[in-house]
Write an enzyme that holds these catalytic residues in place. Structure first.
Site: not given
Ligand code: NAD
Length: 436
Positions: A121, A262, A265
């Site tokens: 996002t 989500c 933020k």
């Molecule tokens: P999260 O923190 O659980 O996962 C992010 C992952 O990315 C971590 O495991 C981290 O180690 C990894 N990472 C960071 N930098 C990296 C790099 N350079 N190379 C490889 N890996 C790297 O976050 P999340 O909840 O999975 O959210 C991820 C995105 O998806 C966000 O933008 C969030 O807003 C969006 N999103 C999340 C959800 C949800 O329900 N969690 C739903 C829709 C959208």
């Protein structure tokens, strides 16, 4: 198809495993070696129903691998960006450093046969600036926002409500659409709606959806505040207005409000981006949405303090729940934990229980007292507060059983998920949110 998923957190790990289940060959890449080791062993690094099963299933096919080695993206031609976009430490805007690092790490492996698919996002305009960098390699960048709900993430990934593709104009966009259609062939075959649009609209769809949901929750919580001043019952109010199908009953549960990784933020980042665009007034209401949301946590604390005669110092308080919602172990910006921390700060002897989130909670707030067993947490409590509506508290905890364990008789229902009459019937003083 050969896919890579960069970032294997709540979104990426589920996406990688689900895509492998659907028949694609997937390499998941993360910088967190511990997470990669768990995923490689077929274990979910966090609690998400159905994820362990599909990890095991996909692992057996040999189609799903995880690594910290970015060069393995060379095995794929479609690359999903699923890294985090948390709130920046110095303000409300989104921290885009992870997205930029992921794209920078990918660039050396790209050529004209590759498609980069943003799922994180991001603030509107991010994709356009990244697209220019990706275009220098000959590859195309598209944005395909994700709408999964934690707790239902596997189902939401495999059968989403809708697919949104933000693609560039012209042939590149048409070609990217064909590739995404192939990735999501199962969903498209099942008739799931797909909206093909430009990059900015795709980015905005995601934040607009979350802004709407947050607003709906804060709306009913604002009604709860009015109910508290008038003796009205916000639950009955929600039932009554929810029958109007233009309004709908879902997301009208008054309580201690929204949290997680989500909604909070995303509405702040949206406000920050709108201000940068000179349109701050268009979404100024989101600041009030945020303020109402945060006020409700304090109100729940006040209900406990007042119920215990004005002070919680030295009082044992059983806090039922730590995750930001049931069916998840996610404690990011969890209202439940915030309430526990605030009560602890007021001098209470807080005992927090949760079926899944205690390990995460302990890591962030090691000073709180945790008990995995619900009944141990309830034993000797002067007051009980329900802050996450797990079935263990909402359905499976009988008021008489709780009374046999606790010393006091104050129950605060931070999620309006209990039956007040049933609790009062066995002598509890029940206090809900916006309920008389
Ligand atoms: P999260 O923190 O659980 O996962 C992010 C992952 O990315 C971590 O495991 C981290 O180690 C990894 N990472 C960071 N930098 C990296 C790099 N350079 N190379 C490889 N890996 C790297 O976050 P999340 O909840 O999975 O959210 C991820 C995105 O998806 C966000 O933008 C969030 O807003 C969006 N999103 C999340 C959800 C949800 O329900 N969690 C739903 C829709 C959208």
């Amino acid at each position: 198809m050969k896919l890579s998923v960069i970032g294997c957190g709540y979104l990426g790990a589920v996406h990688a495993a689900s895509m492998a289940k659907l028949g694609h060959e997937v390499v998941g890449i993360d910088v967190d070696a511990q997470k990669v080791a768990l995923l490689s062993a077929g274990q979910a690094p966090f609690f998400e129903p159905e994820l362990p099963e599909i990890l095991a299933e996909a692992g057996q096919t040999g189609r799903l691998t995880f690594t910290t080695d970015m060069s393995r993206v060379a095995d794929a031609t479609v690359h999903f960006i699923a890294v985090g976009t948390p709130q920046r430490h110095d303000g409300n805007a989104a921290d885009l450093t992870y997205v930029e690092a992921a794209v920078d790490g990918l660039l050396p492996y790209l050529n004209a046969d590759h498609l980069v698919v943003g799922k994180s996002t991001v603030p509107v305009g991010t994709a356009a600036s990244l697209a220019a960098r990706v275009a220098e390699t000959g590859a195309t960048l598209v944005w395909n926002p994700e709408f999964l709900r934690e707790g239902f993430a596997v189902k939401d990934t495999i059968t989403p409500d809708r697919l949104v593709y933000g693609v560039p104009a012209g042939d590149a966009g048409a070609h990217a659409t064909e590739i995404l259609d192939e990735v999501y062939a199962a969903a498209i075959g099942a008739g799931i709606p797909r909206i093909v649009t430009d990059l900015s609209t795709a980015e905005l769809v995601k934040v607009a959806a979350n802004a709407f949901l947050a607003t709906k929750i804060s709306f009913i919580n604002a009604m709860a505040e009015i109910a508290e001043a008038t003796g009205a019952d916000v639950t009955q109010l929600a039932d009554a207005i929810g029958h109007d199908e233009r309004i709908g009953r879902r997301f009208l549960g008054a309580g201690i409000g929204f949290g997680g990784g989500c909604l909070p933020k995303d509405i702040r980042a949206f406000t920050a981006r709108a201000e940068e665009l000179g349109r701050g007034s268009s979404v100024a209401f989101l600041k009030e949405v945020d303020a109402i949301n945060l006020r409700r946590r304090e109100h729940a604390v006040t209900l406990v303090v007042d119920g215990l005669g004005g002070s919680v110092v030295g009082k044992r308080i059983a806090v039922l729940g730590a995750s930001f919602k049931p069916h998840s172990d996610d404690i990011r910006d969890s209202p439940a934990l915030d309430v526990a921390v605030r009560l602890h700060g007021l001098g209470a002897d807080v005992v927090v229980t949760d079926p899944q989130a205690l390990e995460n909670a302990r890591r962030v707030h090691p000073h709180l007292h945790y008990e995995l067993d619900r009944d141990t947490a309830l034993a000797g409590a002067d007051a009980v507060i329900v802050v996450t509506e797990w079935d263990e508290y909402r359905r499976e905890l009988s008021p008489s059983h709780a009374a046999s364990l606790a010393t006091g008789r104050l129950i605060v229902d931070g999620r309006n998920c209990l039956d007040p009459a049933a609790w009062r019937a066995v002598g509890w003083e029940y206090r809900g949110m916006g309920r008389p």
